[in-house]
Design an enzyme around this catalytic site. Structure first.
Site, PDB file in Angstrom:
ATOM      1  N   GLN A   1      40.257  43.013  50.656  1.00  0.00           N
ATOM      2  CA  GLN A   1      39.428  43.941  51.441  1.00  0.00           C
ATOM      3  C   GLN A   1      39.206  43.465  52.874  1.00  0.00           C
ATOM      4  O   GLN A   1      38.817  44.255  53.728  1.00  0.00           O
ATOM      5  CB  GLN A   1      38.083  44.180  50.751  1.00  0.00           C
ATOM      6  CG  GLN A   1      38.215  45.023  49.470  1.00  0.00           C
ATOM      7  CD  GLN A   1      36.863  45.251  48.821  1.00  0.00           C
ATOM      8  OE1 GLN A   1      36.357  44.389  48.124  1.00  0.00           O
ATOM      9  NE2 GLN A   1      36.273  46.406  49.059  1.00  0.00           N
TER      10      GLN A   1
ATOM     11  N   HIS B   1      40.845  45.371  42.418  1.00  0.00           N
ATOM     12  CA  HIS B   1      41.307  45.227  43.811  1.00  0.00           C
ATOM     13  C   HIS B   1      42.467  44.241  43.888  1.00  0.00           C
ATOM     14  O   HIS B   1      43.421  44.440  44.641  1.00  0.00           O
ATOM     15  CB  HIS B   1      40.177  44.716  44.701  1.00  0.00           C
ATOM     16  CG  HIS B   1      39.257  45.794  45.232  1.00  0.00           C
ATOM     17  ND1 HIS B   1      39.711  46.880  45.946  1.00  0.00           N
ATOM     18  CD2 HIS B   1      37.911  45.939  45.164  1.00  0.00           C
ATOM     19  CE1 HIS B   1      38.680  47.640  46.302  1.00  0.00           C
ATOM     20  NE2 HIS B   1      37.567  47.090  45.828  1.00  0.00           N
TER      21      HIS B   1
ATOM     22  N   CYS C   1      32.188  51.419  46.667  1.00  0.00           N
ATOM     23  CA  CYS C   1      33.121  50.397  47.158  1.00  0.00           C
ATOM     24  C   CYS C   1      33.048  50.364  48.678  1.00  0.00           C
ATOM     25  O   CYS C   1      33.059  51.417  49.310  1.00  0.00           O
ATOM     26  CB  CYS C   1      34.541  50.748  46.701  1.00  0.00           C
ATOM     27  SG  CYS C   1      35.805  49.593  47.275  1.00  0.00           S
ATOM     28  N   LEU C   2      32.991  49.166  49.238  1.00  0.00           N
ATOM     29  CA  LEU C   2      32.932  49.050  50.696  1.00  0.00           C
ATOM     30  C   LEU C   2      34.187  49.623  51.355  1.00  0.00           C
ATOM     31  O   LEU C   2      34.153  50.002  52.517  1.00  0.00           O
ATOM     32  CB  LEU C   2      32.764  47.579  51.106  1.00  0.00           C
ATOM     33  CG  LEU C   2      31.456  46.908  50.691  1.00  0.00           C
ATOM     34  CD1 LEU C   2      31.454  45.445  51.112  1.00  0.00           C
ATOM     35  CD2 LEU C   2      30.250  47.634  51.274  1.00  0.00           C
TER      36      LEU C   2
ATOM     37  N   GLY D   1      29.874  42.699  46.056  1.00  0.00           N
ATOM     38  CA  GLY D   1      31.123  42.099  45.611  1.00  0.00           C
ATOM     39  C   GLY D   1      32.205  42.395  46.632  1.00  0.00           C
ATOM     40  O   GLY D   1      32.129  43.397  47.353  1.00  0.00           O
TER      41      GLY D   1
ATOM     42  N   HIS E   1      35.675  45.738  38.724  1.00  0.00           N
ATOM     43  CA  HIS E   1      35.967  46.438  39.980  1.00  0.00           C
ATOM     44  C   HIS E   1      36.752  45.528  40.936  1.00  0.00           C
ATOM     45  O   HIS E   1      37.768  45.939  41.503  1.00  0.00           O
ATOM     46  CB  HIS E   1      34.635  46.888  40.614  1.00  0.00           C
ATOM     47  CG  HIS E   1      34.772  47.576  41.939  1.00  0.00           C
ATOM     48  ND1 HIS E   1      34.507  48.921  42.107  1.00  0.00           N
ATOM     49  CD2 HIS E   1      35.136  47.107  43.163  1.00  0.00           C
ATOM     50  CE1 HIS E   1      34.708  49.240  43.382  1.00  0.00           C
ATOM     51  NE2 HIS E   1      35.086  48.155  44.044  1.00  0.00           N
ATOM     52  N   GLU E   2      36.277  44.297  41.079  1.00  0.00           N
ATOM     53  CA  GLU E   2      36.929  43.373  42.027  1.00  0.00           C
ATOM     54  C   GLU E   2      38.297  42.927  41.521  1.00  0.00           C
ATOM     55  O   GLU E   2      39.238  42.768  42.302  1.00  0.00           O
ATOM     56  CB  GLU E   2      36.046  42.150  42.288  1.00  0.00           C
ATOM     57  CG  GLU E   2      34.679  42.438  42.869  1.00  0.00           C
ATOM     58  CD  GLU E   2      34.704  43.359  44.070  1.00  0.00           C
ATOM     59  OE1 GLU E   2      35.721  43.416  44.785  1.00  0.00           O
ATOM     60  OE2 GLU E   2      33.691  44.046  44.286  1.00  0.00           O
TER      61      GLU E   2
HETATM   62 NI    NI Z   1      35.641  47.790  45.998  1.00  0.00          NI
END
Ligand code: NI
Length: 184
Positions: A51, A138, A92-93, A46, A134-135
């Site tokens: 990001q 963000h 998370c990236l 995701g 989660h997204e």
């Molecule tokens: Ni994330």
């Protein structure tokens, strides 16, 4: 086609609220394509536009390998969430090297627009519900490590601080908190 670098939590943009998408044009399609490519490059499931440094309310998810869906979701919003919660580990990236347990609702119903601007609804449970939540966090400038239970956050505070300063994690924490999966 372009893979764009994924920002880490040392970048202030990750704490800003993203703007709604108003134009459903080629620019949006290009952004979504770059998001899918950047996510795949990093092995994520995701990604939110912020990001890769674009403060627009766009997210992509690819959970096909886990038996769920792949798609782009524009201007997503939570319609309904279950009272029942799920336990699970999240990564998370933008927080490389760390994962941690975070309780989330087990099921969600999300309203969103597709790439043509059509209004749609999607439901998801378990990992898909977790990814949506989660997204969408963000898009509101929230990162999962800032939502951990205090006892877990305390345990990871040193490493979180290192990542915020652009340093690698020291892995001074228990193996269970090391990066086993990359959620988003
Ligand atoms: Ni994330």
């Amino acid at each position: 086609m372009a893979v764009r670098p994924v920002l880490t939590i040392q970048d202030e943009r990750l704490y800003q609220v993203s703007e709604p998408v108003k134009k459903f044009d080629k620019g949006l399609r290009d952004l979504v394509r770059d998001m899918f490519e950047s996510m795949a490059e990093e092995g994520g499931v995701g990604l939110a536009a912020v990001q890769i440094g674009v403060l627009k309310r766009v997210l992509v998810i690819d959970l096909v390998e886990k038996g769920f869906i792949k798609g782009a979701f524009i201007n997503p919003h939570l319609i309904e969430a279950s009272d029942e919660m799920q336990e699970g580990e999240e990564g998370c990236l933008s927080v490389p090297g760390l994962s941690a347990e975070l309780k989330r609702p087990r099921w969600v119903k999300i309203g969103y627009q597709d790439l043509s601007g059509n209004h749609k609804i999607v439901e998801g449970e378990m990992l898909l519900a977790r990814a949506f939540l989660h997204e969408m966090d963000h898009l509101d400038g929230k990162v999962f490590v800032d939502q951990l239970e205090p006892s877990i956050h305390k345990l990871l505070a040193g490493d979180i601080d290192r990542i915020k300063h652009g340093l690698p994690v020291e892995h001074a924490v228990e193996p269970r908190y090391r990066n086993k999966k990359k959620t988003a």
